[in-house]
Design an enzyme around this catalytic site. Structure first.
Site, PDB file in Angstrom:
ATOM      1  N   HIS A   1     113.737  76.571 -58.276  1.00 58.57           N
ATOM      2  CA  HIS A   1     114.896  76.171 -57.488  1.00 58.57           C
ATOM      3  C   HIS A   1     116.144  76.453 -58.306  1.00 58.57           C
ATOM      4  O   HIS A   1     116.319  75.925 -59.389  1.00 58.57           O
ATOM      5  CB  HIS A   1     114.834  74.675 -57.127  1.00 58.57           C
ATOM      6  CG  HIS A   1     114.024  74.421 -55.895  1.00 58.57           C
ATOM      7  ND1 HIS A   1     114.064  73.226 -55.220  1.00 58.57           N
ATOM      8  CD2 HIS A   1     113.144  75.199 -55.214  1.00 58.57           C
ATOM      9  CE1 HIS A   1     113.271  73.290 -54.161  1.00 58.57           C
ATOM     10  NE2 HIS A   1     112.687  74.466 -54.147  1.00 58.57           N
TER      11      HIS A   1
ATOM     12  N   TYR B   1     119.995  66.194 -51.150  1.00 55.41           N
ATOM     13  CA  TYR B   1     120.335  64.803 -51.491  1.00 55.41           C
ATOM     14  C   TYR B   1     121.422  64.379 -50.500  1.00 55.41           C
ATOM     15  O   TYR B   1     122.511  64.964 -50.475  1.00 55.41           O
ATOM     16  CB  TYR B   1     120.883  64.719 -52.912  1.00 55.41           C
ATOM     17  CG  TYR B   1     119.842  64.882 -54.003  1.00 55.41           C
ATOM     18  CD1 TYR B   1     119.519  66.136 -54.505  1.00 55.41           C
ATOM     19  CD2 TYR B   1     119.190  63.778 -54.537  1.00 55.41           C
ATOM     20  CE1 TYR B   1     118.573  66.291 -55.516  1.00 55.41           C
ATOM     21  CE2 TYR B   1     118.243  63.919 -55.558  1.00 55.41           C
ATOM     22  CZ  TYR B   1     117.946  65.175 -56.029  1.00 55.41           C
ATOM     23  OH  TYR B   1     117.002  65.324 -57.026  1.00 55.41           O
TER      24      TYR B   1
ATOM     25  N   PRO C   1     115.021  57.239 -59.411  1.00 57.90           N
ATOM     26  CA  PRO C   1     114.510  58.606 -59.196  1.00 57.90           C
ATOM     27  C   PRO C   1     115.567  59.619 -58.737  1.00 57.90           C
ATOM     28  O   PRO C   1     115.296  60.812 -58.716  1.00 57.90           O
ATOM     29  CB  PRO C   1     113.448  58.411 -58.124  1.00 57.90           C
ATOM     30  CG  PRO C   1     113.795  57.144 -57.454  1.00 57.90           C
ATOM     31  CD  PRO C   1     114.458  56.282 -58.472  1.00 57.90           C
TER      32      PRO C   1
ATOM     33  N   LYS D   1     114.625  62.342 -63.244  1.00 58.60           N
ATOM     34  CA  LYS D   1     114.644  62.372 -64.704  1.00 58.60           C
ATOM     35  C   LYS D   1     113.467  61.647 -65.340  1.00 58.60           C
ATOM     36  O   LYS D   1     113.320  61.669 -66.558  1.00 58.60           O
ATOM     37  CB  LYS D   1     115.965  61.764 -65.230  1.00 58.60           C
ATOM     38  CG  LYS D   1     117.174  62.645 -64.960  1.00 58.60           C
ATOM     39  CD  LYS D   1     117.022  63.986 -65.619  1.00 58.60           C
ATOM     40  CE  LYS D   1     117.977  65.023 -65.057  1.00 58.60           C
ATOM     41  NZ  LYS D   1     117.498  66.383 -65.317  1.00 58.60           N
TER      42      LYS D   1
ATOM     43  N   TYR E   1     121.485  68.033 -64.410  1.00 55.17           N
ATOM     44  CA  TYR E   1     120.323  68.100 -63.514  1.00 55.17           C
ATOM     45  C   TYR E   1     119.238  69.022 -64.083  1.00 55.17           C
ATOM     46  O   TYR E   1     118.048  68.670 -64.062  1.00 55.17           O
ATOM     47  CB  TYR E   1     120.739  68.605 -62.129  1.00 55.17           C
ATOM     48  CG  TYR E   1     119.696  68.346 -61.057  1.00 55.17           C
ATOM     49  CD1 TYR E   1     118.631  69.238 -60.869  1.00 55.17           C
ATOM     50  CD2 TYR E   1     119.744  67.214 -60.249  1.00 55.17           C
ATOM     51  CE1 TYR E   1     117.659  68.994 -59.919  1.00 55.17           C
ATOM     52  CE2 TYR E   1     118.776  66.972 -59.288  1.00 55.17           C
ATOM     53  CZ  TYR E   1     117.732  67.867 -59.132  1.00 55.17           C
ATOM     54  OH  TYR E   1     116.749  67.622 -58.190  1.00 55.17           O
TER      55      TYR E   1
HETATM   56  C1  PHB Z   1     110.224  64.321 -55.269  1.00 50.18           C
HETATM   57  O1  PHB Z   1     110.002  65.504 -54.914  1.00 50.18           O
HETATM   58  O2  PHB Z   1     109.371  63.409 -55.149  1.00 50.18           O
HETATM   59  C2  PHB Z   1     111.582  63.984 -55.856  1.00 50.18           C
HETATM   60  C3  PHB Z   1     112.490  65.006 -56.072  1.00 50.18           C
HETATM   61  C4  PHB Z   1     113.741  64.712 -56.610  1.00 50.18           C
HETATM   62  C5  PHB Z   1     114.056  63.393 -56.920  1.00 50.18           C
HETATM   63  C6  PHB Z   1     113.121  62.357 -56.713  1.00 50.18           C
HETATM   64  C7  PHB Z   1     111.873  62.653 -56.176  1.00 50.18           C
HETATM   65  O3  PHB Z   1     115.291  63.108 -57.429  1.00 50.18           O
END
Ligand code: PHB
Ligand code: APR
Length: 389
Positions: A72, A200, A292, A296, A384
């Site tokens: 990504h 997000y 989450p 991280k 990130y």
């Molecule tokens: C996930 O794919 O479970 C996931 C991805 C990004 C995040 C949290 C969980 O910030």
């Protein structure tokens, strides 16, 4: 029984450390409270920084990850019905990869079994003794039978609820915690992801995240109340709420279907200092937790493992203990930056019950600055994709 490094915990931290040590010829034993299947039944995040990818390659456990993961180069941030992209590749020259943590842990277990390194499952009443001496040892029970392992060092990789952190005397430990007033309701569905990168989403109804595991396995989350339980949310109710939290053009493309997993996770920021006490070293969730947002968790465990592995390798190679002596300071320096980033991302993307109109204006200003300022985007991208080890 005797080993050089006793590792408490057979999650990704303990297994990655164990594999790196084994390949370096450093004897180690992993003690895991549960069974392999139980550990692999946990659904976790799936975003890996290149630092973790490099460690998996160093551990010789990257063949399936290289085959099945995907790169990504950026992520999408939405604000109500609008969205913008943070292009990691263009801003930093780096990227992240998508590969489920469960699969990474499975690969580590397979590799450990293949190389014959010892893992003891279903261990009970694990206790760490004399960690502040030159002769630490670990005791545990399996099927009611008591065992003892004498070792040079103990790696506490037993997660937030483990025994290792609590082995450090309370008058030595300093703990820092922030508990967030909401949870994440997460689902897995065998449906194609709504977008080829993560989304997000900040909406007036609360946060949402659109993620994936592969081209036909999607992972979605919506912010929910801490009083909710998964049973309160039918599949239809989940999909309808998710659609209301992402831009209409994305909601129109969302492929829904039956969920194959549904769970709620609380959000917390937590750090314990120091991460070393005598010959006990804490790694991963045993020492720190992040919300989450920003993925991280495993990626901060990875840098702990890197620092500890480097320190142990130097010690066993030529008696140089400098890496071990600076472990806690180095690990915490990177951890606190990841804690700040995860806290910041959580704050700009969620609705807080006690948020005032002014607070929401501050959140919008943060998002508007991120949308419009390349330097702000570069700072976010650098955090990130992962700060250097
Ligand atoms: C996930 O794919 O479970 C996931 C991805 C990004 C995040 C949290 C969980 O910030
Ligand atoms: N004795 C032996 N094993 C234990 C004990 C104990 N007393 N307590 C806990 N364990 C085991 C747990 O069963 C678990 O398998 O230690 C392991 C810890 O694994 P994790 O909790 O996954 O922690 P870690 O390996 O550091 O991985 C961090 O996991 O929780 C996610 O978000 C987190 O992605 C991050 C990653």
């Amino acid at each position: 029984m005797r080993t050089q490094v006793a590792i408490i915990g057979g999650g990704p931290s303990g297994l990655l450390l164990g594999q790196l040590l084994h390949r370096q010829g450093i004897d180690n034993i992993v003690l895991e409270r549960k069974t392999r299947d139980y550990v692999l039944g946990r659904i976790r995040a799936g975003i890996l920084e290149t630092g973790l990818v490099d460690l998996m390659r160093k551990a010789g456990v990257s063949e399936r990850m290289d085959r099945e993961s995907f790169v990504h180069d950026g992520t999408v941030i939405t604000d109500g019905n609008t969205h913008f992209e943070i292009n990691f590749k263009e801003l930093t020259g780096d990227h992240v990869i998508v590969y489920g943590q469960t699969e990474l842990t499975r690969d580590l277990y397979d590799a450990r079994e293949e190389c014959g390194a010892q893992t003891v499952f279903n261990t009970e009443n694990v206790q760490i003794h004399d960690a502040d001496s030159d002769a630490p040892y670990v005791t545990y029970e399996v099927d009611g039978e008591q065992h003892r392992i004498d070792c040079d060092y103990v790696a506490g990789c037993d997660g937030f609820h483990g025994v290792s952190r609590k082995t450090i005397p309370e008058d030595v430990r300093n703990e820092y915690e922030k508990v967030y007033p909401f949870g994440w309701l997460g689902i897995l569905s065998e449906t194609p992801p709504v977008h080829d990168e993560l989304i997000y989403a900040n909406s007036e109804r609360g946060f949402a995240l659109c993620s994936m595991r592969n081209e036909n396995l999607s992972r979605y989350y919506i912010q929910c109340s801490l009083t909710d339980s998964p049973e309160d949310w039918s599949d239809d109710a989940f999909w309808e709420e998710l659609k209301r939290r992402i831009p209409a053009e994305m909601a129109d493309k969302l492929v829904t279907g039956p969920t194959i997993e549904k769970s709620i996770a609380p959000l917390r920021s937590f750090v314990t200092e120091p991460m070393r006490w005598g010959r006990l070293f804490l790694c991963g969730d045993a020492a720190h937790i992040v919300p989450p947002t920003g993925a991280k968790g495993l990626n901060t465990a990875a840098s702990d493992i890197h620092y500890l592995f480097e320190g142990l390798s130097a010690f066993y190679a030529n008696g140089d203990a400098s890496g071990l002596d600076t472990y806690s300071e180095k690990a915490l320096s990177r951890i606190w930056k990841a804690e700040r980033f995860s806290w910041w991302m959580t704050n700009i993307l969620h609705r807080f019950p006690d948020q005032t109109d002014f607070d929401i204006k501050m959140q919008r200003a943060d998002l508007d600055f991120l949308r419009s300022n390349r330097d702000a985007q570069k700072v976010m991208a650098q955090n990130y994709i992962g700060l250097p080890y």
